[in-house]
Scaffold this motif. Structure first.
Motif, PDB file in Angstrom:
ATOM      1  N   PRO A 106      -0.986   3.839  10.701  1.00 34.48           N
ATOM      2  CA  PRO A 106       0.043   3.272   9.822  1.00 34.48           C
ATOM      3  C   PRO A 106       0.545   4.351   8.861  1.00 34.48           C
ATOM      4  O   PRO A 106      -0.254   5.048   8.235  1.00 34.48           O
ATOM      5  N   ARG A 107       1.867   4.505   8.775  1.00 26.94           N
ATOM      6  CA  ARG A 107       2.438   5.593   7.974  1.00 26.94           C
ATOM      7  C   ARG A 107       3.679   5.160   7.208  1.00 26.94           C
ATOM      8  O   ARG A 107       4.339   4.192   7.532  1.00 26.94           O
ATOM      9  N   CYS A 108       4.002   5.969   6.224  1.00 23.79           N
ATOM     10  CA  CYS A 108       5.271   5.964   5.512  1.00 23.79           C
ATOM     11  C   CYS A 108       5.522   7.432   5.170  1.00 23.79           C
ATOM     12  O   CYS A 108       4.755   8.295   5.578  1.00 23.79           O
ATOM     13  N   ARG A 124       6.821  14.625   3.680  1.00 20.04           N
ATOM     14  CA  ARG A 124       5.382  14.414   3.867  1.00 20.04           C
ATOM     15  C   ARG A 124       5.172  13.038   4.465  1.00 20.04           C
ATOM     16  O   ARG A 124       5.711  12.047   3.967  1.00 20.04           O
ATOM     17  N   LEU A 125       4.379  12.991   5.514  1.00 21.51           N
ATOM     18  CA  LEU A 125       3.963  11.709   6.073  1.00 21.51           C
ATOM     19  C   LEU A 125       2.702  11.262   5.359  1.00 21.51           C
ATOM     20  O   LEU A 125       1.787  12.081   5.142  1.00 21.51           O
ATOM     21  N   LEU A 126       2.643  10.014   4.961  1.00 22.02           N
ATOM     22  CA  LEU A 126       1.478   9.467   4.265  1.00 22.02           C
ATOM     23  C   LEU A 126       0.786   8.457   5.158  1.00 22.02           C
ATOM     24  O   LEU A 126       1.431   7.563   5.704  1.00 22.02           O
ATOM     25  N   GLN A 127      -0.519   8.595   5.292  1.00 24.51           N
ATOM     26  CA  GLN A 127      -1.276   7.604   6.060  1.00 24.51           C
ATOM     27  C   GLN A 127      -1.603   6.427   5.154  1.00 24.51           C
ATOM     28  O   GLN A 127      -2.113   6.598   4.043  1.00 24.51           O
ATOM     29  N   VAL A 128      -1.287   5.230   5.608  1.00 21.31           N
ATOM     30  CA  VAL A 128      -1.521   4.020   4.833  1.00 21.31           C
ATOM     31  C   VAL A 128      -2.988   3.636   4.976  1.00 21.31           C
ATOM     32  O   VAL A 128      -3.466   3.413   6.078  1.00 21.31           O
ATOM     33  N   VAL A 129      -3.682   3.609   3.842  1.00 15.26           N
ATOM     34  CA  VAL A 129      -5.110   3.237   3.851  1.00 15.26           C
ATOM     35  C   VAL A 129      -5.368   2.028   2.984  1.00 15.26           C
ATOM     36  O   VAL A 129      -4.626   1.705   2.112  1.00 15.26           O
ATOM     37  N   VAL A 155      10.796  -6.487  -5.918  1.00 15.72           N
ATOM     38  CA  VAL A 155       9.433  -6.285  -6.441  1.00 15.72           C
ATOM     39  C   VAL A 155       9.331  -5.037  -7.301  1.00 15.72           C
ATOM     40  O   VAL A 155       8.670  -5.040  -8.332  1.00 15.72           O
ATOM     41  N   THR A 156       9.996  -3.944  -6.868  1.00 20.02           N
ATOM     42  CA  THR A 156       9.828  -2.655  -7.552  1.00 20.02           C
ATOM     43  C   THR A 156      10.870  -2.389  -8.623  1.00 20.02           C
ATOM     44  O   THR A 156      10.624  -1.594  -9.526  1.00 20.02           O
ATOM     45  N   GLY A 157      12.050  -2.961  -8.459  1.00 23.36           N
ATOM     46  CA  GLY A 157      13.149  -2.628  -9.354  1.00 23.36           C
ATOM     47  C   GLY A 157      13.775  -1.285  -9.042  1.00 23.36           C
ATOM     48  O   GLY A 157      14.656  -0.815  -9.747  1.00 23.36           O
ATOM     49  N   ILE A 158      13.334  -0.666  -7.953  1.00 21.66           N
ATOM     50  CA  ILE A 158      13.860   0.632  -7.523  1.00 21.66           C
ATOM     51  C   ILE A 158      14.990   0.387  -6.524  1.00 21.66           C
ATOM     52  O   ILE A 158      14.915  -0.526  -5.692  1.00 21.66           O
ATOM     53  N   LYS A 160       0.836  -1.205   0.000  1.00 23.78           N
ATOM     54  CA  LYS A 160       0.000   0.000   0.000  1.00 23.78           C
ATOM     55  C   LYS A 160       0.869   1.253   0.000  1.00 23.78           C
ATOM     56  O   LYS A 160       0.572   2.217  -0.694  1.00 23.78           O
ATOM     57  N   CYS A 161       1.947   1.222   0.783  1.00 28.28           N
ATOM     58  CA  CYS A 161       2.891   2.357   0.785  1.00 28.28           C
ATOM     59  C   CYS A 161       3.476   2.569  -0.600  1.00 28.28           C
ATOM     60  O   CYS A 161       3.527   3.689  -1.095  1.00 28.28           O
ATOM     61  N   LEU A 162       3.922   1.479  -1.194  1.00 26.89           N
ATOM     62  CA  LEU A 162       4.543   1.581  -2.515  1.00 26.89           C
ATOM     63  C   LEU A 162       3.571   2.140  -3.545  1.00 26.89           C
ATOM     64  O   LEU A 162       3.958   2.916  -4.422  1.00 26.89           O
ATOM     65  N   ASN A 163       2.291   1.779  -3.439  1.00 25.71           N
ATOM     66  CA  ASN A 163       1.274   2.312  -4.350  1.00 25.71           C
ATOM     67  C   ASN A 163       1.081   3.813  -4.156  1.00 25.71           C
ATOM     68  O   ASN A 163       0.717   4.524  -5.090  1.00 25.71           O
ATOM     69  N   MET A 164       1.323   4.298  -2.930  1.00 23.63           N
ATOM     70  CA  MET A 164       1.144   5.719  -2.624  1.00 23.63           C
ATOM     71  C   MET A 164       2.375   6.553  -2.999  1.00 23.63           C
ATOM     72  O   MET A 164       2.281   7.765  -3.158  1.00 23.63           O
TER      73      MET A 164
END
Length: 158
Positions: A138-140, A153-158, A45-48, A18-22
């Motif tokens: 839950p955050r990233c 920026r803090l992102l809330q994991v939804v 998974v990401t190749g990053i 979910k974090c990676l999608n955000m």
């Protein structure tokens, strides 16, 4: 340069996805430890490119306890934080970062998200996407180095 930041994932990769999608258009991902193996899985998974460190729950895992690198003109210091007792205060971490000449300090361990300026440095703890503590969600996080100043920026994991 856009950098995604997460950590304290503890092997639970569902919220990590979910974090990676955000995290749109990131150039690099930082993992603050606990579990170092998760950083390697994210890379696969990401190749990053992923820079990770080991934390206090990375038993018998070989890996760096700290990393220092340049993001544009800024010096970024990455560590888990347990070696600097960040659950008590950030004094030891700030001293170490100052000695290293860091502009941005990224750490974990507390599972509590934090973005704060202190002693001329930006301190960022992304919290935990899988095991938040207390009232935190839950955050990233995302760091944006593309402007004159670094923005976190803090992102809330939804």
């Amino acid at each position: 340069m856009i950098i995604g930041v997460l950590g304290d994932t503890h092997g639970d990769l569902r919220p990590v996805q979910k974090c990676l999608n955000m995290m749109k258009d990131v150039d690099l991902i930082l993992h603050t430890g606990d579990f170092y193996e998760d950083a390697q899985k994210i890379r696969a998974v990401t190749g990053i490119r992923v820079i990770g460190v080991v934390g206090n729950c990375d038993y018998m895992v070989k890996g760096p306890t700290e990393e220092m690198f340049a993001a544009g003109t800024r010096r970024v210091y990455l560590t888990h934080g347990h070696l600097y007792r960040v659950k008590h205060d950030m004094g030891l971490l700030a001293q170490r970062a100052k000695v290293l000449g860091a502009d941005v300090v990224v750490f974990g361990h507390t599972h509590c998200p934090l973005v704060v300026q202190k002693d001329g440095m930006l301190f960022v703890n992304p919290g935990s996407p899988s095991r938040p503590v207390g009232t935190s969600e839950p955050r990233c996080a995302v760091l944006d180095f593309s402007r004159a100043s670094v923005k976190a920026r803090l992102l809330q994991v939804v």
